[in-house]
Design a protein around this motif. Structure first.
Motif, PDB file in Angstrom:
ATOM      1  N   THR A 191     -12.566  44.347 -34.200  1.00  0.00           N
ATOM      2  CA  THR A 191     -11.657  44.214 -33.045  1.00  0.00           C
ATOM      3  C   THR A 191     -10.621  45.331 -33.048  1.00  0.00           C
ATOM      4  N   LEU A 192     -10.014  45.571 -34.229  1.00  0.00           N
ATOM      5  CA  LEU A 192      -9.019  46.646 -34.332  1.00  0.00           C
ATOM      6  C   LEU A 192      -9.647  48.015 -34.042  1.00  0.00           C
ATOM      7  N   LEU A 193     -10.871  48.208 -34.537  1.00  0.00           N
ATOM      8  CA  LEU A 193     -11.558  49.469 -34.297  1.00  0.00           C
ATOM      9  C   LEU A 193     -11.837  49.679 -32.816  1.00  0.00           C
ATOM     10  N   ILE A 194     -12.287  48.588 -32.160  1.00  0.00           N
ATOM     11  CA  ILE A 194     -12.569  48.678 -30.713  1.00  0.00           C
ATOM     12  C   ILE A 194     -11.293  48.957 -29.941  1.00  0.00           C
ATOM     13  N   LEU A 195     -10.208  48.249 -30.328  1.00  0.00           N
ATOM     14  CA  LEU A 195      -8.921  48.485 -29.655  1.00  0.00           C
ATOM     15  C   LEU A 195      -8.455  49.929 -29.856  1.00  0.00           C
ATOM     16  N   LEU A 236     -10.370  52.542 -30.418  1.00  0.00           N
ATOM     17  CA  LEU A 236     -11.226  53.398 -29.597  1.00  0.00           C
ATOM     18  C   LEU A 236     -10.822  53.341 -28.133  1.00  0.00           C
ATOM     19  N   ILE A 237     -10.496  52.125 -27.666  1.00  0.00           N
ATOM     20  CA  ILE A 237     -10.042  51.983 -26.271  1.00  0.00           C
ATOM     21  C   ILE A 237      -8.777  52.799 -26.048  1.00  0.00           C
ATOM     22  N   LYS A 238      -7.854  52.716 -27.026  1.00  0.00           N
ATOM     23  CA  LYS A 238      -6.597  53.458 -26.893  1.00  0.00           C
ATOM     24  C   LYS A 238      -6.843  54.965 -26.857  1.00  0.00           C
ATOM     25  N   LEU A 239      -7.714  55.412 -27.787  1.00  0.00           N
ATOM     26  CA  LEU A 239      -7.988  56.848 -27.855  1.00  0.00           C
ATOM     27  C   LEU A 239      -8.752  57.356 -26.642  1.00  0.00           C
ATOM     28  N   GLN A 240      -9.702  56.549 -26.151  1.00  0.00           N
ATOM     29  CA  GLN A 240     -10.557  56.990 -25.049  1.00  0.00           C
ATOM     30  C   GLN A 240      -9.897  56.797 -23.691  1.00  0.00           C
ATOM     31  N   LEU A 241      -9.319  55.638 -23.478  1.00  0.00           N
ATOM     32  CA  LEU A 241      -8.818  55.301 -22.150  1.00  0.00           C
ATOM     33  C   LEU A 241      -7.330  55.576 -21.982  1.00  0.00           C
ATOM     34  N   VAL A 242      -6.538  55.231 -23.007  1.00  0.00           N
ATOM     35  CA  VAL A 242      -5.084  55.374 -22.868  1.00  0.00           C
ATOM     36  C   VAL A 242      -4.650  56.807 -23.161  1.00  0.00           C
ATOM     37  N   LYS A 243      -5.095  57.356 -24.300  1.00  0.00           N
ATOM     38  CA  LYS A 243      -4.653  58.691 -24.700  1.00  0.00           C
ATOM     39  C   LYS A 243      -5.729  59.752 -24.515  1.00  0.00           C
TER      40      LYS A 243
END
Length: 739
Positions: free
Chosen positions: A26-30, A32-39
């Motif tokens: 879950t932390l890894l997916i979050l 990745l989401i942060k790196l890909q979508l947010v930043k």
């Protein structure tokens, strides 16, 4: 028992492991989401900055031309010196490069070594170096076999070939080639163009990869501008303005605006003292000295204020009381409304009380003008008569026409910083006293550009046109992209009223208060103005603005001109004595340049100027006969048989009866004489003094100049040594103190 405990422990461990795995994934997916979508975009930008080098290619700023396509502002190629530390891998190479740049550019070696040690491939060392310095760097690179480490990038520097001329109109650019004033600022988006880029891929150590990894985005050069300004007329205006400032000891700058009355095109806009846009941050020596004498903490503010004043375009950004010049507008209102005509009788006793309880408003003629017609009142510039005219017009109609003439709105001229008028009240409400002083051009403020635009209404048959300084927008091949056409805002007065007021103003320039603006051979129309302002000299002392506004030729007006001097401190302060002669001298040069035909009266023909013939190479007897046939007095210098030089030169204009000095090929060395003092003399006295000194004088201003006129200035100072036959322009005025 033991077996059951082991199973339970195993199950618990499995559950914990599963929970830890779920939490971890879950932390890894979050993450990745942060790196890909947010930043994602931010990280991509950072990666690009590390992997790509972006070098700017400056766009060439568009050229500004006068109406005859003479460059007034253009961009010259200069260079930016760049160090590439990533290519300077050894201390020996750094030392070699920094030593060379130190000697060529004069930059401290320690500073260069510090720049050369940075972990980058691009460090700007110096901007805007000229071609001679660039050539020295190229020679140094070739001599030392340096292939990488120093880079020269093409850039542009703004250059103003006419220096101070038209600086208030042109403005100037900053260090990054951005427009900071004038046309340069107003048309920034058109002139600046779009910078290009060279995008180059970099390897892990920061050096550029091969050309296959380089992308060129070319610069788009800016559009060019063709102005309405005529550089010749501009220089005529500036020259005469400078003479007027000197002769009248003007303290607070001066303005001349020349406008095409039919199109609104500004042919000249001179604001003196000007500045050099090639070096806009330099102040005049006296002003800099004054600032240097201030306490240190006061200097930055004082310099900032001085620079702002120097750059300020007084023609569009300052307001002033128009004074009696405004009477041409009041006359137009009154004739259009039919409340007076040229023969309407008035009586001037020397003062008038607009209403009970207020002080009388005086006329410039203390004893009064007595009985007079409205035409005579205009020629006398009579305050009481115009106050009575204002009362006939009334507050409501006065304000209505004030707005129609364009005074209650900005003209919309394509220059930055245009000021608004300062009227009594925004809604036009005025007291009886307000109306009285407004009728003589006092206690309200207009800009010089508003005043000359209103004068053009009278001159062009009654239409309000928008003034402008740009005539065409041009592409890089000098093809016209857009033409700025005449914009007629509205009709203000009828053509009949226009013609009647022009005739009155022509009469004024011939025999009335404006006769100091007279130009022989041309029909001039105009009005003088003298307005009081808040004193600069100290408590209880008055300062003035002296102005003249007129147009020519009166029978078919082509151009209007406003001459404006702020705070003259010479012998006179009246517009008739200060501004009108400058108007005459400028028109005397501008009208022939524009090809306006002369029409001389019989009296003018008696003292008509003649064009000096070309006598070079002719026999002495031939030269003498030609001079005498033109009513010129020949003076032969030398004993030769033919002419080797002459004074005045061929094509110069001098009055009939003037001196023509002829030098021959033997013993004909030029003879110097001292210029006498012509100021304070009558026409006949100045002519006699010139004849005795073997010099020529050219008459400027003061109507026919023979009766009651006194010379007030000469363009070559007393005591100057000049060649015999030299032409000195002498200005005459009727010093009757008419406002």
């Amino acid at each position: 028992m033991a077996k059951g405990t082991t199973v339970r422990m195993w199950r618990r461990s499995l559950v914990v492991l599963i929970l830890l795995s779920v939490i971890g994934f879950t932390l890894l997916i979050l993450r990745l989401i942060k790196l890909q979508l947010v930043k994602g975009q931010e990280l991509q930008k950072m990666a690009s900055e590390q992997q790509l080098a972006d070098t700017k290619i400056s766009a060439q700023r568009g050229t500004i031309y006068d109406r005859n396509m003479k460059p007034l502002a253009q961009s010259a190629t200069v260079w930016t010196v760049v160090l590439e530390p990533a290519y300077l891998k050894t201390d020996e190479k750094k030392e070699l490069v920094c030593n060379g740049l130190h000697e060529i550019l004069g930059i401290e070696k320690e500073k260069l070594l510090s720049l050369a040690s940075k972990r980058t491939c691009y460090v700007v060392v110096k901007k805007k170096i000229e071609n001679d310095i660039k050539d020295k760097i190229m020679e140094f690179k070739k001599e030392k076999n340096i292939s990488g480490g120093i880079r020269l990038i093409e850039d542009y520097k703004r250059y103003y070939p006419c220096e101070k001329s038209a600086s208030a109109v042109l403005g100037f650019t900053g260090a990054d080639n951005q427009g900071l004033a004038g046309i340069e600022s107003y048309y920034e988006k058109l002139l600046k163009g779009e910078d290009g880029h060279i995008v180059t891929a970099q390897n892990a150590i920061g050096t550029n990869m091969p050309f296959d990894y380089e992308q060129l985005i070319p610069a788009k050069n800016g559009k060019s501008l063709k102005l309405t300004i005529d550089e010749t007329i501009q220089k005529i205006a500036e020259k005469n303005l400078r003479e007027g400032i000197t002769n009248n000891k003007v303290m607070n700058r001066a303005v001349i605006i020349v406008m095409d009355v039919n199109t609104g095109e500004i042919l000249a806009m001179a604001v003196e003292e000007g500045f050099d846009p090639n070096n806009p941050f330099k102040l005049p020596e006296e002003e800099q000295k004054r600032i240097d004498e201030l306490p240190e903490e006061e200097r930055p503010k004082a310099k900032s204020e001085a620079l702002s004043k120097q750059w300020r375009n007084k023609a569009v950004s300052d307001v002033y009381y128009p004074g009696s010049v405004f009477k041409m507008v009041v006359a137009s209102m009154a004739l259009e409304l039919g409340v007076v005509d040229e023969k309407t009788p008035f009586h001037c006793s020397g003062a008038i009380k607009p209403c009970e309880g207020v002080r009388p408003i005086r006329c410039h003629k203390r004893g009064g003008h007595g009985a007079q017609t409205f035409l005579e009142a205009l020629c006398h510039s009579c305050n009481p008569a115009f106050i009575m005219t204002g009362q006939k017009i009334g507050v409501e109609k006065f304000f209505e026409y004030y707005k129609l003439f364009g005074f209650h709105e900005k003209t919309g001229i394509d220059l930055p910083g245009e000021a608004s008028d300062l009227f009594f009240n925004a809604d036009g409400s005025m007291s009886i006293t307000d109306l009285a002083v407004a009728s003589i051009g006092q206690n309200f403020g207009v800009t010089p550009i508003q005043m000359v635009t209103a004068a053009s209404v009278i001159a062009n048959g009654g239409k309000l046109v928008k003034p402008h300084v740009v005539k065409e927008i041009l592409d890089s091949d000098l093809n016209t992209c857009e033409s700025i056409n005449t914009y007629e805002k509205r009709r203000v007065i009828s053509k009949e009223t226009s013609t009647r007021v022009i005739d009155m103003l022509h009469k004024n320039a011939t025999t009335g208060s404006a006769r100091n603006a007279y130009v022989a051979g041309y029909r001039i129309a105009g009005k003088t103005g003298t307005s009081e302002k808040i004193g600069l000299s100290g408590p209880g002392q008055k300062d003035y603005i002296s102005s003249f506004c007129g147009f020519a030729p009166a029978d078919d007006p082509k151009i209007a001109m406003l001459v404006f001097f702020d705070t003259p401190k010479g012998d006179f302060y009246y517009g008739s004595a200060v501004a009108a002669p400058v108007f005459a001298r400028a028109m005397q040069e501008i009208l022939p340049y524009l090809g306006v035909k002369t029409e001389f009266t019989e009296e003018e023909k008696e003292k008509l100027e003649v064009s000096v013939p070309n006598l070079m190479g002719k026999k002495v007897y031939e030269a003498r006969d030609i001079a005498q046939s033109l009513s010129l007095i020949p003076i032969i210098q030398g004993n030769g048989d033919s002419v080797i030089s002459q004074r005045p030169q061929a094509s110069e204009r001098i009055p009939k009866g003037g001196t023509l000095v002829i030098y021959t090929d033997s013993g004909g060395n030029t003879t110097k004489v001292k210029v006498p003092k012509f100021t304070g003399m009558s026409f006949y006295g100045a002519s006699k003094a010139a004849s005795l000194a073997n010099l020529n004088i050219k008459i400027s201003g003061a109507g026919n100049a023979k009766e009651g006129a006194v010379s007030v200035s000469q363009d070559i100072p007393e005591g100057t040594e000049v060649e015999m036959g030299t032409v000195i322009t002498v200005s005459f005025v009727h010093s009757d103190h008419v406002r």
